[in-house]
Design a protein around this motif. Structure first.
Motif, PDB file in Angstrom:
ATOM      1  N   HIS A  84      72.216 130.857-121.973  1.00  0.00           N
ATOM      2  CA  HIS A  84      72.037 130.054-120.765  1.00  0.00           C
ATOM      3  C   HIS A  84      71.640 130.967-119.598  1.00  0.00           C
ATOM      4  O   HIS A  84      72.478 131.409-118.823  1.00  0.00           O
ATOM      5  CB  HIS A  84      73.341 129.299-120.471  1.00  0.00           C
ATOM      6  CG  HIS A  84      73.270 128.432-119.266  1.00  0.00           C
ATOM      7  ND1 HIS A  84      74.307 128.338-118.370  1.00  0.00           N
ATOM      8  CD2 HIS A  84      72.302 127.611-118.813  1.00  0.00           C
ATOM      9  CE1 HIS A  84      73.969 127.505-117.413  1.00  0.00           C
ATOM     10  NE2 HIS A  84      72.762 127.051-117.664  1.00  0.00           N
ATOM     11  N   ALA A  88      66.088 126.908-119.213  1.00  0.00           N
ATOM     12  CA  ALA A  88      67.539 127.078-119.258  1.00  0.00           C
ATOM     13  C   ALA A  88      67.959 128.045-120.359  1.00  0.00           C
ATOM     14  O   ALA A  88      68.891 128.826-120.192  1.00  0.00           O
ATOM     15  CB  ALA A  88      68.223 125.730-119.453  1.00  0.00           C
ATOM     16  N   PHE A 140      70.682 124.424-115.967  1.00  0.00           N
ATOM     17  CA  PHE A 140      70.660 123.342-116.953  1.00  0.00           C
ATOM     18  C   PHE A 140      71.539 122.218-116.450  1.00  0.00           C
ATOM     19  O   PHE A 140      72.728 122.413-116.220  1.00  0.00           O
ATOM     20  CB  PHE A 140      71.172 123.846-118.315  1.00  0.00           C
ATOM     21  CG  PHE A 140      71.154 122.810-119.398  1.00  0.00           C
ATOM     22  CD1 PHE A 140      69.953 122.354-119.916  1.00  0.00           C
ATOM     23  CD2 PHE A 140      72.331 122.278-119.894  1.00  0.00           C
ATOM     24  CE1 PHE A 140      69.926 121.392-120.918  1.00  0.00           C
ATOM     25  CE2 PHE A 140      72.316 121.315-120.898  1.00  0.00           C
ATOM     26  CZ  PHE A 140      71.107 120.875-121.403  1.00  0.00           C
TER      27      PHE A 140
END
Length: 139
Positions: free
Chosen positions: A87, A59, A91
């Motif tokens: 990111h 992630a 996630f």
């Protein structure tokens, strides 16, 4: 085992294991009966921790860990700090946003015979979700 040795175990777990992605260190430092409390738990022992670490690193592949404080007493090590990264992977079901985030955390590790046997984690999950932006709040 001394409190200083216990601190070194946890610092090695984060440094070599997580940041350098030398997952074989988990086999050395995590007991087969290890249990991770407070986060989605993919299983016990080193293998469960490897799954947890892999999910985080997928992630946030550029993840860094900033340990702001580490305290040990007896067989317990407490850490306070934050994780930051971009990111770039899924996630918790949230597709990549390419946003940079900071995750505040604290956790307590219990160590026996040089191996981690338990971990209690508290992360700012509401803050993570808010930073990633999938939820809209109306006031």
């Amino acid at each position: 085992m001394s409190t200083e040795k216990n601190k070194k175990i946890i610092l090695r777990l984060f440094g070599e294991g997580m940041l350098e992605q030398k997952f074989e260190v988990f086999d050395e430092l995590i007991a087969d009966t290890f249990m991770n409390h407070g986060v989605p738990n993919p299983g016990k022992g080193p293998q469960g921790y490897k799954i947890f670490a892999t999910q985080f690193l997928k992630a946030f592949p550029d993840m860094k860990i900033n340990i702001q404080q580490i305290i040990a007493e007896g067989d317990t090590v407490a850490i306070r700090g934050f994780i930051y990264g971009t990111h770039n992977g899924e996630f918790m079901g949230i597709p990549p946003t390419n946003k940079k985030i900071r995750i505040n955390y604290f956790d307590f590790w219990k160590i026996r015979d040089g191996k981690c046997i338990e971990n209690w984690v508290q992360m700012d999950m509401a803050g993570i979700i808010q930073e990633l932006g999938p939820l809209q709040f109306a006031f």
